[in-house]
Design a protein around this motif. Sequence first.
Motif, mmCIF file in Angstrom:
data_model
loop_
_atom_site.group_PDB
_atom_site.id
_atom_site.type_symbol
_atom_site.label_atom_id
_atom_site.label_comp_id
_atom_site.label_asym_id
_atom_site.label_seq_id
_atom_site.Cartn_x
_atom_site.Cartn_y
_atom_site.Cartn_z
ATOM 1 N N ARG A 36 0.822 -1.214 0.000
ATOM 2 C CA ARG A 36 0.000 0.000 0.000
ATOM 3 C C ARG A 36 0.856 1.264 0.000
ATOM 4 O O ARG A 36 0.333 2.363 0.150
ATOM 5 C CB ARG A 36 -0.941 -0.016 1.208
ATOM 6 N N ILE B 290 3.799 3.657 -5.415
ATOM 7 C CA ILE B 290 3.919 2.629 -6.446
ATOM 8 C C ILE B 290 5.370 2.249 -6.697
ATOM 9 O O ILE B 290 5.663 1.093 -7.043
ATOM 10 C CB ILE B 290 3.243 3.095 -7.755
ATOM 11 N N ILE C 299 -6.896 -3.770 -2.530
ATOM 12 C CA ILE C 299 -5.976 -2.790 -3.109
ATOM 13 C C ILE C 299 -6.473 -2.350 -4.485
ATOM 14 O O ILE C 299 -6.419 -1.162 -4.832
ATOM 15 C CB ILE C 299 -4.558 -3.383 -3.201
ATOM 16 N N GLN D 229 -9.223 0.229 -4.298
ATOM 17 C CA GLN D 229 -8.853 1.537 -3.781
ATOM 18 C C GLN D 229 -7.694 2.173 -4.549
ATOM 19 O O GLN D 229 -7.508 3.395 -4.491
ATOM 20 C CB GLN D 229 -8.464 1.416 -2.302
ATOM 21 N N GLY D 230 -6.913 1.366 -5.260
ATOM 22 C CA GLY D 230 -5.698 1.864 -5.877
ATOM 23 C C GLY D 230 -5.947 2.686 -7.134
ATOM 24 O O GLY D 230 -7.018 2.650 -7.736
ATOM 25 N N GLN E 58 -1.269 1.089 -9.607
ATOM 26 C CA GLN E 58 -1.469 -0.113 -8.799
ATOM 27 C C GLN E 58 -2.203 -1.194 -9.609
ATOM 28 O O GLN E 58 -1.843 -2.375 -9.576
ATOM 29 C CB GLN E 58 -2.269 0.219 -7.529
#
Length: 360
Positions: free
Chosen positions: A87, A90, A111, A114-115, A119
Motif C-alpha cells: 500500500r 507505487i 488494493i 482503492q488503488g 497499482q
Amino acid sequence: MAVISKLNSLLELAKERSSDRRRTLLREVTDMFFDEPPERDTPVSQEFDDVLSALAEQTAQGARAELAERFADTPLAPRGMLLKLARDAIEVAAPILARSTALSEAELLSIAEQGAQPQLKAISQRELVSERLSDTIVRRGDDETVAVLIRNDGAQLSRASFETVAERAEHSRILQAPVVNRKDTPADLLGDLMLTVENHLRDHILERFDGMEPALVEQALAASHARLSERMSQDQDVEEAEKFVRGMAVRKMLNGGLLARLLREREMTRFHVAFAEMTGVDRVAARRAIDQECIDPLALICRSAGFDKALFVTLAVLRSNATEDAFRDAKELGLLYDRITVEDAARAMRFWRMRRDVAA
C-alpha cells in the motif's frame, strides 16, 4: 530466544537518527531473515515482522523499494510488513503487487478497489490474475491498464469482462490489438470487431475464422449480429427508408449519386438501407462503416462492391459532415483505396455477407 534477542537489540539501534545507519540495519535484519527464514505464524516470524515494519517506517522510500524487491518473491514474507509495502507509493509497491504470492486474493481485491491506475497495472502483470481480480481491473481500469491485463495470458477473464472489453475496443485503438491477438477471446466478439479494427487486425480475425469449423463460424457471426442489432438503437423510419430504397431501385436511381446525396443531407437511415442494399452487407455493418472513426471497413466494403475511387472518397469525406477543408485528405484516401486488392476485400466480405445471410 537468541534470534529475538538480537532483533530487539537491532531495533534499539534503529532509534539512531542517521538514515544511513537505519538503512544498514534494515539490510542486516533482512539478511538475517533470508539466512534462516522462520516458519509462518511463529513468534520468530512475528518478531521479524515487527522489527522490519518499524525499520521500514523510519527509512527513506529508496530503502523501502529495495526491501520490497527482496521480499517480492518469497512466500514466507512477513505479512504485516508486506501489506504496508503493498500500500506504499507505487515505486515501492510495484514488485509486491506484481509478483508476491504471499498476498491473498482478498487483499489484492481490496488494493485494486482503492488503488490508482499504476497499482492496477502492477496487479495486471501478475503471473496469475483471477477472474474476480480481472473483473475489478476491467471495471476500474483505463484503456492502457486494461490493455496490460488483456496482454497477460495468465489473466483469467469472465465472459462479462470479455464483452465489456470488446465493446470498449470498438472505440479504443489501445484495446483493439490486445483483444484481437488474445487466444481465448470469444469468436463472436471478434465478429463484433471485424467492423471496427484496421485491416491488419481484421486479417488476424479472418485467419482465426479460417481455422474454425464453418458451423462454429456461422454461430459466432449470428451471435455477433444479434448482439449488435440489439445494441444499436432502432430507427423509427426504417420501414419508410426500405420502401424509399425499393422505389429508387425500380426507377434505376439506386446509385452512387443517391448515396452521396443522402449522406450529404444527413438522411442517415435511408443512406444505411441504400448502402447495405448496394453493397450486400447488413444494415448494422453499413451503419458502423459510416459511423466509426476507422476508415478501413468502409474502404473494404466499397472495394468489394466495385465502387469507383471517387465515390469512396466522397463517402469517406461526407460521413463526418466535414467542411471543404476535409477534401485535402482526398488524395490520401485515394491512395489507401488503391492499396486494397479486390481479393482482400472479397475475403473480408465473405464473412460480412455470411453475417447477413445467417441473420436472414
